[in-house]
Scaffold this motif. Structure first.
Motif, PDB file in Angstrom:
ATOM      1  N   ARG A  44      -3.379  -3.272  -5.608  1.00  0.00           N
ATOM      2  CA  ARG A  44      -2.518  -2.151  -5.237  1.00  0.00           C
ATOM      3  C   ARG A  44      -1.578  -2.462  -3.827  1.00  0.00           C
ATOM      4  NH1 ARG A  44      -3.557   3.238  -4.109  1.00  0.00           N
ATOM      5  NH2 ARG A  44      -1.716   3.681  -5.124  1.00  0.00           N
ATOM      6  N   ALA A  45      -1.978  -3.672  -3.581  1.00  0.00           N
ATOM      7  CA  ALA A  45      -1.043  -4.063  -2.472  1.00  0.00           C
ATOM      8  C   ALA A  45       0.452  -3.646  -2.404  1.00  0.00           C
ATOM      9  CB  ALA A  45      -1.210  -5.494  -1.865  1.00  0.00           C
ATOM     10  N   PHE A  46       0.794  -4.276  -3.738  1.00  0.00           N
ATOM     11  CA  PHE A  46       2.345  -3.843  -3.736  1.00  0.00           C
ATOM     12  C   PHE A  46       2.860  -2.532  -4.236  1.00  0.00           C
ATOM     13  CE2 PHE A  46       3.267  -8.072  -2.190  1.00  0.00           C
ATOM     14  CZ  PHE A  46       2.057  -8.902  -2.843  1.00  0.00           C
ATOM     15  N   GLU A  48       2.426  -0.080  -2.447  1.00  0.00           N
ATOM     16  CA  GLU A  48       2.722   0.752  -0.958  1.00  0.00           C
ATOM     17  C   GLU A  48       4.268   0.668  -0.886  1.00  0.00           C
ATOM     18  OE1 GLU A  48       0.689   2.228   0.864  1.00  0.00           O
ATOM     19  OE2 GLU A  48      -1.031   1.435  -0.423  1.00  0.00           O
ATOM     20  N   VAL A  51       6.732  -2.559   0.865  1.00  0.00           N
ATOM     21  CA  VAL A  51       7.549  -3.564  -0.058  1.00  0.00           C
ATOM     22  C   VAL A  51       8.388  -3.033  -1.115  1.00  0.00           C
ATOM     23  CG1 VAL A  51       6.378  -5.500   0.956  1.00  0.00           C
ATOM     24  CG2 VAL A  51       5.504  -4.323  -1.324  1.00  0.00           C
ATOM     25  N   LEU A  54       7.994  -2.599  -7.930  1.00  0.00           N
ATOM     26  CA  LEU A  54       8.351  -3.671  -8.889  1.00  0.00           C
ATOM     27  C   LEU A  54       9.577  -3.280  -9.998  1.00  0.00           C
ATOM     28  CD1 LEU A  54       5.059  -5.718  -9.715  1.00  0.00           C
ATOM     29  CD2 LEU A  54       7.233  -6.652  -8.580  1.00  0.00           C
ATOM     30  N   GLN A  57      13.923  -3.001  -8.922  1.00  0.00           N
ATOM     31  CA  GLN A  57      14.729  -4.286  -8.453  1.00  0.00           C
ATOM     32  C   GLN A  57      15.986  -4.176  -8.520  1.00  0.00           C
ATOM     33  OE1 GLN A  57      12.592  -6.125  -6.131  1.00  0.00           O
ATOM     34  NE2 GLN A  57      11.304  -4.295  -6.485  1.00  0.00           N
ATOM     35  N   MET A 141       8.920  -4.177 -21.359  1.00  0.00           N
ATOM     36  CA  MET A 141       8.539  -4.878 -20.136  1.00  0.00           C
ATOM     37  C   MET A 141       9.062  -6.466 -20.174  1.00  0.00           C
ATOM     38  SD  MET A 141       6.836  -3.139 -18.117  1.00  0.00           S
ATOM     39  CE  MET A 141       5.676  -3.953 -17.106  1.00  0.00           C
ATOM     40  N   ARG A 146      12.008  -3.972 -16.299  1.00  0.00           N
ATOM     41  CA  ARG A 146      10.670  -4.288 -16.251  1.00  0.00           C
ATOM     42  C   ARG A 146      10.170  -2.594 -16.582  1.00  0.00           C
ATOM     43  NH1 ARG A 146       9.657  -9.195 -17.488  1.00  0.00           N
ATOM     44  NH2 ARG A 146      10.605 -10.570 -15.775  1.00  0.00           N
ATOM     45  N   TYR A 262       8.846   4.189 -16.076  1.00  0.00           N
ATOM     46  CA  TYR A 262       7.317   3.793 -15.605  1.00  0.00           C
ATOM     47  C   TYR A 262       7.454   2.162 -15.885  1.00  0.00           C
ATOM     48  CZ  TYR A 262       5.183   8.304 -15.964  1.00  0.00           C
ATOM     49  OH  TYR A 262       4.872   9.546 -15.683  1.00  0.00           O
ATOM     50  N   HIS A 263       6.956   1.762 -14.699  1.00  0.00           N
ATOM     51  CA  HIS A 263       6.514   0.077 -15.107  1.00  0.00           C
ATOM     52  C   HIS A 263       5.476   0.064 -15.573  1.00  0.00           C
ATOM     53  CE1 HIS A 263       6.630  -4.169 -13.902  1.00  0.00           C
ATOM     54  NE2 HIS A 263       5.524  -3.940 -13.497  1.00  0.00           N
ATOM     55  N   THR A 264       5.246  -0.169 -16.825  1.00  0.00           N
ATOM     56  CA  THR A 264       4.201   0.200 -17.558  1.00  0.00           C
ATOM     57  C   THR A 264       3.792  -0.747 -18.724  1.00  0.00           C
ATOM     58  OG1 THR A 264       5.193   2.597 -17.916  1.00  0.00           O
ATOM     59  CG2 THR A 264       2.988   2.163 -18.711  1.00  0.00           C
TER      60      THR A 264
ATOM     61  N   ASN B  37      -2.219  -8.047   1.951  1.00  0.00           N
ATOM     62  CA  ASN B  37      -1.740  -7.201   1.191  1.00  0.00           C
ATOM     63  C   ASN B  37      -0.155  -6.852   1.976  1.00  0.00           C
ATOM     64  OD1 ASN B  37      -1.764  -5.925   3.949  1.00  0.00           O
ATOM     65  ND2 ASN B  37      -3.508  -4.677   3.503  1.00  0.00           N
ATOM     66  N   GLU B  38       0.132  -5.962   1.674  1.00  0.00           N
ATOM     67  CA  GLU B  38       1.583  -5.451   2.207  1.00  0.00           C
ATOM     68  C   GLU B  38       2.098  -5.708   3.288  1.00  0.00           C
ATOM     69  OE1 GLU B  38      -0.081  -3.309   1.270  1.00  0.00           O
ATOM     70  OE2 GLU B  38      -0.257  -1.634   2.705  1.00  0.00           O
ATOM     71  N   ALA B  42       7.127  -9.810   3.638  1.00  0.00           N
ATOM     72  CA  ALA B  42       8.456  -9.211   4.124  1.00  0.00           C
ATOM     73  C   ALA B  42       8.714  -8.190   3.215  1.00  0.00           C
ATOM     74  CB  ALA B  42       9.336 -10.444   4.233  1.00  0.00           C
ATOM     75  N   GLY B  43       9.806  -7.558   3.769  1.00  0.00           N
ATOM     76  CA  GLY B  43      10.001  -6.177   2.825  1.00  0.00           C
ATOM     77  C   GLY B  43      10.842  -6.679   1.646  1.00  0.00           C
ATOM     78  N   LEU B  46       9.425  -9.264  -2.585  1.00  0.00           N
ATOM     79  CA  LEU B  46       9.240  -9.301  -4.275  1.00  0.00           C
ATOM     80  C   LEU B  46      10.482  -9.454  -4.811  1.00  0.00           C
ATOM     81  CD1 LEU B  46       6.965  -6.009  -4.788  1.00  0.00           C
ATOM     82  CD2 LEU B  46       6.471  -8.541  -4.428  1.00  0.00           C
ATOM     83  N   ILE B  57       1.020  -5.128 -12.910  1.00  0.00           N
ATOM     84  CA  ILE B  57       1.373  -3.649 -13.627  1.00  0.00           C
ATOM     85  C   ILE B  57       0.615  -2.618 -12.933  1.00  0.00           C
ATOM     86  CG2 ILE B  57       1.189  -2.350 -15.682  1.00  0.00           C
ATOM     87  CD1 ILE B  57       1.930  -5.185 -17.141  1.00  0.00           C
ATOM     88  N   LEU B  59       0.694   0.602 -14.177  1.00  0.00           N
ATOM     89  CA  LEU B  59       0.370   1.654 -15.227  1.00  0.00           C
ATOM     90  C   LEU B  59       0.286   1.104 -16.405  1.00  0.00           C
ATOM     91  CD1 LEU B  59       2.967   4.279 -14.051  1.00  0.00           C
ATOM     92  CD2 LEU B  59       0.545   4.066 -13.250  1.00  0.00           C
ATOM     93  N   THR B  60      -0.545   1.617 -17.295  1.00  0.00           N
ATOM     94  CA  THR B  60      -0.749   1.353 -18.698  1.00  0.00           C
ATOM     95  C   THR B  60      -0.398   2.407 -19.511  1.00  0.00           C
ATOM     96  OG1 THR B  60      -2.238  -0.666 -18.166  1.00  0.00           O
ATOM     97  CG2 THR B  60      -2.169   0.340 -20.501  1.00  0.00           C
TER      98      THR B  60
END
Lengths: 269, 224
Positions: A44-46, A48, A51, A54, A57, A141, A146, A262-264, B37-38, B42-43, B46, B57, B59-60
């Motif tokens: 879950r770092a990304f 937050e 940054v 996904l 973008q 996706m 995405r 959703y990015h799903t 982690n974040e 850098a901002g 990604l 991903i 969510l599923t």
């Protein structure tokens, strides 16, 4: 994961530049300088805000939730803007269809809300149950944006209706999506029918909420185009009076419409 | 990543301690090996790797639907068995696999609850809920029937309205109705099943006309 396999310094080692650099510094730099991957990061770092996400973008302008007019929006068959479409839905057996390019009405259904192009609604002004995005989203996706799915949600309040036949007054609600700022296509499986007769006594208000939920997927786009290239530029909610007669009307009130990309990862069970 | 500092700083004239050196390095190795982690990125990091990390991903969605013409009589619909106990509602039931944690279930279906015969018994009302692994999730309950709040005229539970199209009791009883259920909860890791269930507030000897037309269920696994 690129793993920094730290080789610890042992008692008795000669700590010179060579072994310091080759045994410790170089392996660390090899990992840090360009070899980091997802496994090096916490879960879950990304997710937050730091940054961003996904999804998104690519620039997508627009909103994702619309709060509809709290006043009374009266939809009258006699009104030229949507009269024929309001009562044209033949029967639940029609099930689907109603595709078209109309901003307010297509074939046999009408957009819910009070769109900017008015003159047709009795109300206090406000938003329609419609979201438009620029440049739009590619669903799937495997495609550039995405976006695995767009969750569509509607809750709309029915306040009154003017019926001729006491035994049947059925309304149909559904979702549509637009491709490439052109045609609006009905998501057939999203059609729901609500029987309103006997929901009130004489002139009392109805105050009945109609809920609607649906997940828009790339497969829905592929039914009318190519999800790899055709962008979803809008979604909206529609209404019609089933087997409606001349001079019929319906009054709607408050409501909420949402389209949440959703990015799903999408799994078909 | 926590902010990391040198744990054992070296000062002039200090004796170099191997354990201190290794400790300093080990702290950083531990961070690189899975704890970044974040705050380490850098901002706009990604932007360059979005294509590469598309599989990161969050969510599923496990999703299915059943289209079914609501205008045709029960032969084309999924009949809801008449019972005051929870019974399957519709034909849609499917498995989903999760790593465990929070999931959100969204279900929406068409209820058909009528008959053309104005003298036939009518529906006093139905309740609906989401069931996970056959267990009813009462937080998702839709429909009333609580006799402390809803009046049901004794002996007239199956009475019908002036037009004769539907019943007069509480609960969900409309001629046609769009039903939407939502549930958010935590499940254990592994495989599970999801479906919608229904029950009648009252039953009667005659068959009640109650069935489900088009239905759709989505399970959003929030990979937390």
């Amino acid at each position: 994961m690129s793993y920094w396999n730290l080789d610890p310094i042992e008692d008795g080692d000669t700590l010179g530049e060579e072994n310091w650099v080759t045994d410790i510094v170089d392996p660390a730099l090899a990992v840090i300088n360009g070899e980091l991957d997802g496994a090096n990061f916490q879960h879950r770092a990304f997710s937050e805000r730091h940054v961003g996400s996904l999804i998104g973008q690519r620039p997508v302008q627009g909103e994702y939730v619309v709060i509809l007019d709290h006043g009374n929006h009266v939809y009258e068959q006699a009104n030229a803007t949507f009269g024929a479409a309001l009562v044209a839905y033949a029967s639940p057996a029609s099930f689907g269809g109603g595709d078209g390019a109309g901003a307010i009405a297509t074939a046999d259904r009408v957009v819910i809300g009070n769109p900017a192009v008015t003159g047709s609604f009795v109300g206090n002004g406000g938003a329609a149950a419609r979201l438009e995005w620029a440049p739009g989203l590619l669903l799937g996706m495997d495609n550039g944006d995405r976006v695995g799915s767009i969750e569509l949600g509607l809750n709309i309040e029915v306040r009154d209706f003017d019926i001729v036949n006491e035994t049947t007054f059925v309304v149909m609600t559904c979702f549509q999506f637009q491709l490439n700022s052109g045609t609006w296509y009905t998501i057939d499986r999203s059609e729901r029918f609500t029987g309103l007769q006997d929901m009130r006594e004489s002139d009392e208000p109805v105050l009945y909420d109609i809920p609607l939920r649906c997940f828009l997927r790339a497969e829905d786009v592929d039914d009318h185009g190519d999800s790899a290239t055709d962008r979803v530029t809008g979604v909206r909610a529609m209404i019609a009076i089933v087997n409606g007669a001349a001079s019929q009307s319906i009054t709607l009130g408050r409501g909420t419409f949402s389209g949440l990309p959703y990015h799903t990862e999408v799994v078909d069970p | 990543m926590a902010w990391r500092f040198i744990e054992h700083p070296a000062l002039d004239l200090d004796v170099v301690d191997v354990d201190a050196l290794n400790g300093n390095l080990q702290n950083f190795a531990e961070e690189v090996n899975g704890s970044l982690n974040e705050h380490n990125t850098a901002g706009d990091a990604l932007d360059a790797v979005a294509e590469q990390w598309a599989d990161n991903i969050g969510l599923t969605l496990t999703h299915d639907w059943e289209p079914r013409d609501p205008s045709v009589a029960a032969v084309s619909g999924a009949e809801i068995d008449q019972s005051t106990q929870w019974v399957p509602c519709g034909t849609l039931e499917f498995p989903f696999t999760t790593r465990g944690g929070k999931v959100r279930v969204v279900a929406c279906f068409q209820l058909v609850n009528n008959t053309a015969d104005p003298t036939a018994v009518k529906q006093p009302g139905l309740n609906f809920a989401v069931a996970i692994d056959g267990v009813v999730q009462y937080e998702s309950l839709l429909g009333s029937g609580d006799l402390t709040n809803d009046y049901v005229e004794p002996g007239n539970e199956f009475g019908y309205s002036l037009s004769g199209t539907h019943g007069t009791g509480p609960g969900v009883r409309q001629f046609f109705a769009s039903i939407a259920l939502e549930w958010v909860g935590r499940v254990a890791p592994g495989a599970h099943t999801v479906r919608v269930v229904a029950r009648n507030l009252s039953t009667v000897n005659d068959a009640l006309v109650q069935y489900v037309a088009q239905e759709e269920i989505g399970v959003v696994e929030m990979n937390a």
